[in-house]
Design a protein around this motif. Sequence first.
Motif, PDB file in Angstrom:
ATOM      1  N   THR A  55       0.851  -1.187   0.000  1.00  0.00           N
ATOM      2  CA  THR A  55       0.000   0.000   0.000  1.00  0.00           C
ATOM      3  C   THR A  55       0.890   1.241   0.000  1.00  0.00           C
ATOM      4  N   ILE A  56       0.548   2.202  -0.840  1.00  0.00           N
ATOM      5  CA  ILE A  56       1.300   3.459  -0.936  1.00  0.00           C
ATOM      6  C   ILE A  56       0.375   4.580  -0.480  1.00  0.00           C
ATOM      7  N   HIS A  57       0.914   5.481   0.339  1.00  0.00           N
ATOM      8  CA  HIS A  57       0.144   6.601   0.879  1.00  0.00           C
ATOM      9  C   HIS A  57       0.627   7.908   0.254  1.00  0.00           C
ATOM     10  N   TYR A  58      -0.317   8.778  -0.074  1.00  0.00           N
ATOM     11  CA  TYR A  58      -0.016  10.115  -0.565  1.00  0.00           C
ATOM     12  C   TYR A  58      -0.829  11.117   0.243  1.00  0.00           C
ATOM     13  N   LYS A  59      -0.271  12.289   0.459  1.00  0.00           N
ATOM     14  CA  LYS A  59      -0.991  13.372   1.109  1.00  0.00           C
ATOM     15  C   LYS A  59      -1.767  14.162   0.055  1.00  0.00           C
ATOM     16  N   LYS A  60      -2.751  14.935   0.500  1.00  0.00           N
ATOM     17  CA  LYS A  60      -3.524  15.797  -0.383  1.00  0.00           C
ATOM     18  C   LYS A  60      -2.582  16.748  -1.124  1.00  0.00           C
ATOM     19  N   GLY A  61      -2.774  16.864  -2.436  1.00  0.00           N
ATOM     20  CA  GLY A  61      -1.998  17.794  -3.253  1.00  0.00           C
ATOM     21  C   GLY A  61      -0.706  17.229  -3.810  1.00  0.00           C
TER      22      GLY A  61
END
Length: 103
Positions: free
Chosen positions: A18-24
């Motif tokens: 699983t890869i996580h990204y922040k908003k923007g």
Amino acid sequence: MNNLAIDKLEKFFSQFKTIHYKKGETILRPGDIPQGVCLLKKGYVKLSSISEDGKELLLIIFKPDDFFPLMWAINNTPITQYLETMTSVDLWRAPRPAFLEFI
């Protein structure tokens, strides 16, 4: 997409990290070579381009259970748009050869 298809996609993709990204955050830019095919688990991602006069052109909003970049995965079409998170995002990314074998 029906529940059986979604279940099969999630079962396949869940074997990858699983890869996580922040908003923007930008996932891909024009000219980038993707590291694989992504299945969106949580959040929203926009596909957009920039017009000649510098305006953003929103093309697609991906929601959970959508996958991308499909044209690159199937036809090896170069990336010519931006993929950017609209919210915080969790996704799975499968290697292209494994995805093609799966489908």
